[in-house]
Design a protein around this motif. Structure first.
Motif, short mmCIF file in Angstrom:
data_model
loop_
_atom_site.label_atom_id
_atom_site.label_comp_id
_atom_site.label_asym_id
_atom_site.label_seq_id
_atom_site.Cartn_x
_atom_site.Cartn_y
_atom_site.Cartn_z
N VAL A 113 8.42 -10.00 -0.13
CA VAL A 113 7.15 -9.27 -0.03
C VAL A 113 7.41 -7.78 0.21
O VAL A 113 6.76 -6.92 -0.40
CB VAL A 113 6.27 -9.86 1.08
CG1 VAL A 113 5.05 -8.97 1.34
CG2 VAL A 113 5.80 -11.27 0.70
N ILE B 118 1.64 -12.65 -1.57
CA ILE B 118 2.19 -13.71 -0.72
C ILE B 118 2.25 -15.02 -1.49
O ILE B 118 3.27 -15.72 -1.47
CB ILE B 118 1.34 -13.88 0.55
CG1 ILE B 118 1.48 -12.64 1.45
CG2 ILE B 118 1.75 -15.13 1.32
CD1 ILE B 118 0.55 -12.63 2.64
N TRP C 142 7.05 -9.62 10.51
CA TRP C 142 7.29 -8.20 10.25
C TRP C 142 7.26 -7.39 11.54
O TRP C 142 8.12 -6.53 11.77
CB TRP C 142 6.25 -7.68 9.26
CG TRP C 142 6.32 -6.19 9.02
CD1 TRP C 142 7.43 -5.47 8.67
CD2 TRP C 142 5.26 -5.25 9.13
NE1 TRP C 142 7.12 -4.13 8.54
CE2 TRP C 142 5.78 -3.97 8.82
CE3 TRP C 142 3.90 -5.37 9.44
CZ2 TRP C 142 5.00 -2.82 8.84
CZ3 TRP C 142 3.13 -4.22 9.46
CH2 TRP C 142 3.68 -2.96 9.16
N ASP D 250 -3.09 -5.54 6.07
CA ASP D 250 -2.54 -6.89 5.92
C ASP D 250 -1.81 -6.98 4.59
O ASP D 250 -2.08 -6.22 3.67
CB ASP D 250 -3.66 -7.93 5.97
CG ASP D 250 -3.19 -9.25 6.56
OD1 ASP D 250 -1.97 -9.48 6.55
OD2 ASP D 250 -4.04 -10.03 7.02
N PHE D 251 -0.87 -7.92 4.50
CA PHE D 251 -0.21 -8.16 3.22
C PHE D 251 -1.21 -8.75 2.23
O PHE D 251 -2.11 -9.50 2.62
CB PHE D 251 0.97 -9.12 3.39
CG PHE D 251 2.11 -8.56 4.18
CD1 PHE D 251 2.76 -7.40 3.77
CD2 PHE D 251 2.56 -9.18 5.34
CE1 PHE D 251 3.83 -6.87 4.49
CE2 PHE D 251 3.62 -8.67 6.07
CZ PHE D 251 4.25 -7.51 5.64
N GLU D 252 -1.02 -8.43 0.97
CA GLU D 252 -1.94 -8.93 -0.05
C GLU D 252 -1.73 -10.42 -0.30
O GLU D 252 -0.61 -10.88 -0.48
CB GLU D 252 -1.75 -8.15 -1.35
CG GLU D 252 -2.22 -6.70 -1.28
CD GLU D 252 -2.31 -6.06 -2.66
OE1 GLU D 252 -2.67 -6.78 -3.61
OE2 GLU D 252 -2.02 -4.86 -2.76
N ARG E 41 -0.44 -15.32 5.70
CA ARG E 41 -0.40 -13.88 5.98
C ARG E 41 -0.10 -13.61 7.45
O ARG E 41 0.67 -12.70 7.76
CB ARG E 41 -1.72 -13.23 5.58
CG ARG E 41 -1.87 -13.05 4.08
CD ARG E 41 -3.01 -12.11 3.72
NE ARG E 41 -4.30 -12.64 4.15
CZ ARG E 41 -5.46 -12.04 3.93
NH1 ARG E 41 -5.48 -10.88 3.28
NH2 ARG E 41 -6.59 -12.58 4.32
N LEU F 273 0.31 -2.62 2.15
CA LEU F 273 -0.71 -3.39 2.86
C LEU F 273 -2.08 -3.14 2.23
O LEU F 273 -2.33 -2.09 1.64
CB LEU F 273 -0.77 -3.01 4.34
CG LEU F 273 0.51 -3.21 5.17
CD1 LEU F 273 0.28 -2.73 6.59
CD2 LEU F 273 0.96 -4.67 5.16
N MET G 105 2.93 -11.38 8.89
CA MET G 105 2.66 -10.17 9.67
C MET G 105 3.35 -10.23 11.02
O MET G 105 3.93 -9.24 11.49
CB MET G 105 1.15 -9.99 9.85
CG MET G 105 0.41 -9.53 8.60
SD MET G 105 0.91 -7.87 8.02
CE MET G 105 0.23 -6.84 9.33
N PRO H 286 5.32 -1.07 4.61
CA PRO H 286 5.17 -1.93 3.43
C PRO H 286 3.78 -1.80 2.82
O PRO H 286 2.87 -1.23 3.42
CB PRO H 286 5.39 -3.33 4.00
CG PRO H 286 4.97 -3.23 5.42
CD PRO H 286 5.38 -1.84 5.86
#
Length: 419
Positions: free
Chosen positions: A38, A122, A180, A116-118, A173, A112, A177, A110
């Motif tokens: 990711v 993911i 990370w 949040d990560f997409e 997610r 986001l 997170m 990163p």
């Protein structure tokens, strides 16, 4: 900073930075595998992997990757970037700052979406990792070796470096997170390699990698050689639709780089099963034709040795008996001084050959640094030169069989007869 090392060499056109973040094998290995992929998909400054690729191209075709490797009781999350030295850039540009900027971006900024990560990214990376794990499962030799680890160990060393499907099913997610956030707070280690003339200047630049300023977490890394073996597992036969049987054996060496006689263990493994010159290869494969392939290997940080072999189903028992016989010969000293010198020459040559790769050299040294081992490659070579026959015999004597996994074929009549 004692977590930064320098390797000076002018034999390459490139310089490199290898940054390692050690995490426990109990900390969601599968999640870190997905997180690494990711993070490679983009950053705050580079909104996609394509933009990262263009940035690298502007650095005269620099390379970067985020890799994972199991070393002892740790999973190493490795951030690596290699870039051209200013001797060869068009305008003599120094690319250290650009490389460091990329690493800081990858770790701290990163890509986001609303903090949040997409979800789409993911989902893609979870699917990719699922396919990767399934591909390893399809490699029956690799599968059998993983099974013998699962059977023979109670501790976290039994966990493969790529994780498990079961753990993968729990990743979302929030999990990524959280991982990370934990990654950013961990202690890190770094080697800067290449044509470094001003060491202080490079150290100052590399020190700007924010993660290198994290305090030590207080964990005694040198304790990671302690193993909790499952001595009750014995020999396990498993059936699968395969044409060639797989044999995997697990041993406790009672030696490691932390305690015992590490240098003698290296030469023992080379003589015993470390290549085409070894006893296993020449006796089990060549002389008795009981295996298509056979080898032994060991993890110097974990204190375990494994033997892997591809053999006909009917030869499992004969091959195991012959392996036991060869171990017995090693204990009795039934190997020559020539065997020792051939093994010593091959191991030392492989260590010297590491100087042909910045990546291999830095990763070898950084693993030692992480675990508090002060050896240089030269000191390891010196240690190998002092190993005697008696010390190798002692290593063989300390070898303890833990368990075996045999991957057997299926037929219409039931189980194969095992000779």
């Amino acid at each position: 900073m004692d977590n930064i090392g320098i390797i000076k060499t002018s034999k390459f056109k490139n310089n490199a930075i290898s940054l390692v973040v050690p995490v426990s094998l109990e900390e969601n290995v599968t999640g870190y595998n997905v997180l690494a992929q990711v993070l490679k998909r983009g950053t705050k400054s580079f909104h996609s992997s394509s933009e990262i690729a263009r940035y690298l191209q502007d650095m005269y075709g620099a390379n970067f990757d985020i890799m994972l490797s199991k070393i002892g009781n740790k999973l190493f999350v490795i951030f690596y970037v290699s870039f051209m030295d200013n001797r060869f850039t068009l305008y003599k540009e120094d690319l250290w700052d650009k490389a460091i900027h990329l690493l800081n971006e990858l770790i701290y900024h990163p890509l986001l979406k609303e903090d949040d990560f997409e979800e789409e990214i993911i989902a893609q990376e979870i699917l990719n990792h699922r396919l990767y794990i399934e591909s390893i499962y399809d490699d029956k030799g690799h599968y059998s070796m993983n099974r013998v680890m699962e059977l023979g160990l109670h501790d976290s060393y039994r966990i493969p470096e790529y994780g498990t499907i079961l753990e993968l099913d729990k990743i979302d997610r929030k999990v990524l997170m959280d991982l990370w956030e934990e990654l950013k707070g961990k202690e890190a280690f770094c080697y800067a390699s290449g044509n470094i003339k001003n060491e202080e200047e490079v150290l100052e630049k590399v020190s700007s990698l924010k993660i290198l300023s994290n305090r030590k977490n207080g964990h005694d890394l040198s304790s990671s050689e302690k193993r909790d073996f499952n001595r009750e597992s014995g020999e396990v036969f498993e059936k699968m639709k395969i044409n060639q049987g797989k044999m995997s054996l697990l041993y406790n060496t009672n030696n490691s780089i932390f305690h015992g006689d590490y240098f003698a263990l290296v030469l023992f493994n080379s003589i015993f099963g470390g290549g085409a010159h070894s006893k296993l290869f020449n006796e089990v494969r060549e002389k008795h034709s009981l295996a298509y392939s056979i080898y032994s290997s060991f993890d110097k940080f974990a204190g375990v040795m494994t033997i892997g072999a591809g053999t006909d189903f009917k030869n499992f028992r004969k091959a195991k008996e012959l392996i036991d016989e060869e171990i017995g010969k090693m204990k009795k000293g039934e190997f020559s001084q020539e065997d020792i010198e051939v093994a010593r020459t091959k191991v030392i040559s492989s260590l010297n050959a590491m100087s042909d790769s910045i990546f291999n050299t830095s990763n070898y040294l950084i693993a030692l640094r992480v675990f508090g081992i002060d050896y240089t490659i030269g000191q390891v070579i010196d240690g190998l030169k002092e190993v005697t026959k008696e010390r190798i015999m002692n290593v063989a004597e300390n070898l303890e069989f833990i368990c075996a996994h045999y991957l057997d074929g299926e037929d219409k009549d039931g189980e194969h007869e095992r000779a």
